[in-house]
Motif scaffolding. Structure first.
Motif, mmCIF file in Angstrom:
data_model
loop_
_atom_site.group_PDB
_atom_site.id
_atom_site.type_symbol
_atom_site.label_atom_id
_atom_site.label_comp_id
_atom_site.label_asym_id
_atom_site.label_seq_id
_atom_site.Cartn_x
_atom_site.Cartn_y
_atom_site.Cartn_z
ATOM 1 N N ASP A 49 0.877 -1.175 0.000
ATOM 2 C CA ASP A 49 0.000 0.000 0.000
ATOM 3 C C ASP A 49 0.915 1.226 0.000
ATOM 4 O OD1 ASP A 49 -1.789 2.045 0.444
ATOM 5 O OD2 ASP A 49 -2.985 0.920 1.897
ATOM 6 N N LYS A 50 1.072 1.849 -1.165
ATOM 7 C CA LYS A 50 2.094 2.881 -1.331
ATOM 8 C C LYS A 50 1.885 4.084 -0.414
ATOM 9 C CE LYS A 50 3.624 3.589 -5.601
ATOM 10 N NZ LYS A 50 3.639 3.794 -7.065
ATOM 11 N N GLY A 51 0.653 4.365 -0.083
ATOM 12 C CA GLY A 51 0.404 5.509 0.791
ATOM 13 C C GLY A 51 1.108 5.406 2.132
ATOM 14 N N TRP A 52 1.347 4.170 2.573
ATOM 15 C CA TRP A 52 1.975 3.965 3.884
ATOM 16 C C TRP A 52 3.443 3.602 3.776
ATOM 17 C CZ3 TRP A 52 -0.476 6.222 7.500
ATOM 18 C CH2 TRP A 52 -1.868 6.373 7.391
ATOM 19 N N SER A 53 4.011 3.623 2.564
ATOM 20 C CA SER A 53 5.455 3.485 2.421
ATOM 21 C C SER A 53 6.131 4.705 3.035
ATOM 22 C CB SER A 53 5.842 3.374 0.936
ATOM 23 O OG SER A 53 5.312 2.206 0.367
ATOM 24 N N LEU A 54 7.236 4.486 3.707
ATOM 25 C CA LEU A 54 7.890 5.570 4.444
ATOM 26 C C LEU A 54 8.934 6.283 3.597
ATOM 27 C CD1 LEU A 54 8.423 3.936 7.957
ATOM 28 C CD2 LEU A 54 6.552 5.417 7.204
ATOM 29 N N LEU A 55 8.951 7.594 3.724
ATOM 30 C CA LEU A 55 9.993 8.450 3.170
ATOM 31 C C LEU A 55 10.434 9.374 4.294
ATOM 32 C CD1 LEU A 55 11.600 9.597 0.710
ATOM 33 C CD2 LEU A 55 9.711 11.211 0.420
ATOM 34 N N ILE A 111 8.332 13.712 -9.241
ATOM 35 C CA ILE A 111 8.887 12.367 -9.111
ATOM 36 C C ILE A 111 7.911 11.514 -8.319
ATOM 37 C CG2 ILE A 111 10.729 11.020 -8.043
ATOM 38 C CD1 ILE A 111 12.575 13.445 -8.542
ATOM 39 N N ASN A 112 7.551 10.362 -8.904
ATOM 40 C CA ASN A 112 6.736 9.426 -8.148
ATOM 41 C C ASN A 112 7.569 8.187 -7.848
ATOM 42 O OD1 ASN A 112 6.561 8.575 -10.883
ATOM 43 N ND2 ASN A 112 4.805 7.324 -10.371
ATOM 44 N N LEU A 113 7.302 7.581 -6.726
ATOM 45 C CA LEU A 113 8.191 6.558 -6.184
ATOM 46 C C LEU A 113 7.688 5.163 -6.515
ATOM 47 C CD1 LEU A 113 8.994 8.162 -2.724
ATOM 48 C CD2 LEU A 113 10.161 8.438 -4.907
ATOM 49 N N ASN A 114 8.491 4.439 -7.304
ATOM 50 C CA ASN A 114 8.136 3.084 -7.690
ATOM 51 C C ASN A 114 9.193 2.064 -7.312
ATOM 52 O OD1 ASN A 114 5.562 3.530 -9.045
ATOM 53 N ND2 ASN A 114 6.760 4.699 -10.521
ATOM 54 N N SER A 115 10.237 2.512 -6.593
ATOM 55 C CA SER A 115 11.275 1.577 -6.176
ATOM 56 C C SER A 115 11.941 2.114 -4.908
ATOM 57 C CB SER A 115 12.333 1.412 -7.276
ATOM 58 O OG SER A 115 13.129 2.574 -7.386
ATOM 59 N N PRO A 116 12.569 1.225 -4.124
ATOM 60 C CA PRO A 116 13.297 1.681 -2.935
ATOM 61 C C PRO A 116 14.418 2.658 -3.289
ATOM 62 C CG PRO A 116 12.905 -0.684 -2.818
ATOM 63 C CD PRO A 116 12.491 -0.243 -4.197
ATOM 64 N N GLU A 117 15.046 2.473 -4.469
ATOM 65 C CA GLU A 117 16.128 3.363 -4.880
ATOM 66 C C GLU A 117 15.609 4.783 -5.100
ATOM 67 O OE1 GLU A 117 17.129 -0.736 -5.427
ATOM 68 O OE2 GLU A 117 15.495 0.400 -6.333
ATOM 69 N N GLU A 118 14.469 4.904 -5.774
ATOM 70 C CA GLU A 118 13.881 6.223 -6.002
ATOM 71 C C GLU A 118 13.525 6.879 -4.673
ATOM 72 O OE1 GLU A 118 10.597 5.256 -8.528
ATOM 73 O OE2 GLU A 118 11.755 5.491 -10.376
ATOM 74 N N ARG A 119 13.040 6.079 -3.744
ATOM 75 C CA ARG A 119 12.667 6.615 -2.438
ATOM 76 C C ARG A 119 13.898 7.141 -1.704
ATOM 77 N NH1 ARG A 119 9.103 2.579 -0.020
ATOM 78 N NH2 ARG A 119 10.964 1.469 0.601
ATOM 79 N N MET A 120 14.989 6.384 -1.743
ATOM 80 C CA MET A 120 16.207 6.810 -1.073
ATOM 81 C C MET A 120 16.749 8.103 -1.695
ATOM 82 S SD MET A 120 19.820 4.758 -0.615
ATOM 83 C CE MET A 120 20.199 4.907 -2.372
ATOM 84 N N ASN A 121 16.781 8.154 -3.034
ATOM 85 C CA ASN A 121 17.316 9.341 -3.715
ATOM 86 C C ASN A 121 16.486 10.581 -3.419
ATOM 87 O OD1 ASN A 121 19.359 7.801 -4.844
ATOM 88 N ND2 ASN A 121 18.249 7.433 -6.766
ATOM 89 N N LEU A 122 15.162 10.425 -3.440
ATOM 90 C CA LEU A 122 14.311 11.582 -3.163
ATOM 91 C C LEU A 122 14.439 12.016 -1.708
ATOM 92 C CD1 LEU A 122 12.257 13.655 -4.051
ATOM 93 C CD2 LEU A 122 10.439 11.988 -3.575
ATOM 94 N N GLY A 123 14.527 11.046 -0.802
ATOM 95 C CA GLY A 123 14.691 11.392 0.599
ATOM 96 C C GLY A 123 15.949 12.214 0.837
ATOM 97 N N LEU A 166 4.098 8.285 2.753
ATOM 98 C CA LEU A 166 3.956 9.110 1.553
ATOM 99 C C LEU A 166 2.669 9.921 1.576
ATOM 100 C CD1 LEU A 166 5.204 6.748 -1.323
ATOM 101 C CD2 LEU A 166 6.475 8.515 -0.085
ATOM 102 N N ILE A 167 1.578 9.332 2.056
ATOM 103 C CA ILE A 167 0.297 10.042 2.071
ATOM 104 C C ILE A 167 0.394 11.318 2.909
ATOM 105 C CG2 ILE A 167 -0.560 8.628 4.012
ATOM 106 C CD1 ILE A 167 -2.827 9.851 1.195
ATOM 107 N N LEU A 168 1.181 11.289 3.980
ATOM 108 C CA LEU A 168 1.322 12.482 4.819
ATOM 109 C C LEU A 168 2.179 13.543 4.141
ATOM 110 C CD1 LEU A 168 1.674 11.036 8.436
ATOM 111 C CD2 LEU A 168 -0.313 12.085 7.352
ATOM 112 N N HIS A 169 3.169 13.123 3.377
ATOM 113 C CA HIS A 169 3.950 14.091 2.596
ATOM 114 C C HIS A 169 3.028 14.843 1.632
ATOM 115 C CE1 HIS A 169 8.189 13.246 3.615
ATOM 116 N NE2 HIS A 169 7.807 11.989 3.792
#
Length: 199
Positions: free
Chosen positions: A23-29, A178-190, A34-37
């Motif tokens: 559930d992408k909304g609850w993936s953490l960044l 940027i939308n996040l579809n991988s852990p790598e994208e999440r790390m880079n955006l963070g 993400l939903i809170l961001h």
């Protein structure tokens, strides 16, 4: 049109297939879902907020906004989420955004209002490509969208093409989409958000 004429619709009802079904909304960044961001980027800029979700409903409801599920099940894609939002909104306009785009422009609402002119739909464009699920549209398009879905339409671009629509230029801040579809994208955006201090 003013901000009071708009409901923010956050699409969080997908299957998250490219993220392993989470559930992408609850993936953490940066330790925040993400939903809170997304909500914090646009907080207070529309009259109302709706969250379209098909699971984790109790968690989404605890955010304090109405949660609407797809009018029809089986994860029929973003158009079904949009129809569900258009049908539930009490304002004449809806601004659709996805839950996995945590760096949205903080002036998204005002620029979409300023760019739509006399069109029925406005779609954000980052200078290189359009972002169809970041769009401002009239709620009275719901009946036509319902007909399109009943006829088997699932392509958002094809449905937009049935209407008077336009792009709104955000080429000055393409990184905001940027939308996040991988852990790598999440790390880079963070790392970028921390560096820019825009969390």
């Amino acid at each position: 049109m003013t901000q009071d004429d708009i409901t923010l619709l956050v699409l969080a009802g997908g299957q998250g297939r490219r993220m392993g079904g989470v559930d992408k909304g609850w993936s953490l960044l940066l330790d925040k879902p993400l939903i809170l961001h997304v909500l914090s980027r646009l907080e207070g800029q529309t009259r109302a907020v709706l969250i379209n979700a098909n699971r984790s409903l109790d968690a989404y409801e605890q955010l304090g906004y109405p949660v609407i599920t797809d009018l029809e099940g089986d994860f029929k894609g973003p158009l079904m989420g949009i129809l569900s939002g258009l049908s539930a909104a009490s304002t004449p306009w809806v601004l659709v955004v996805p839950c996995d785009t945590p760096a949205l422009p903080q002036d998204l609402v005002t620029r979409m209002i300023g760019g739509i002119g006399d069109h029925d739909i406005a779609v954000a464009h980052d200078g290189e490509r359009a972002h169809p699920v970041i769009a401002l549209m009239r709620c009275d398009l719901a009946a036509d969208l319902r007909e399109a879905l009943a006829a088997g339409e699932r392509k958002i671009d094809r449905w937009y093409a049935r209407h008077h629509w336009c792009h709104v230029d955000f080429s000055d801040q393409p990184e905001a989409f940027i939308n996040l579809n991988s852990p790598e994208e999440r790390m880079n955006l963070g790392q970028r958000l921390e560096r820019d201090g825009s969390t």
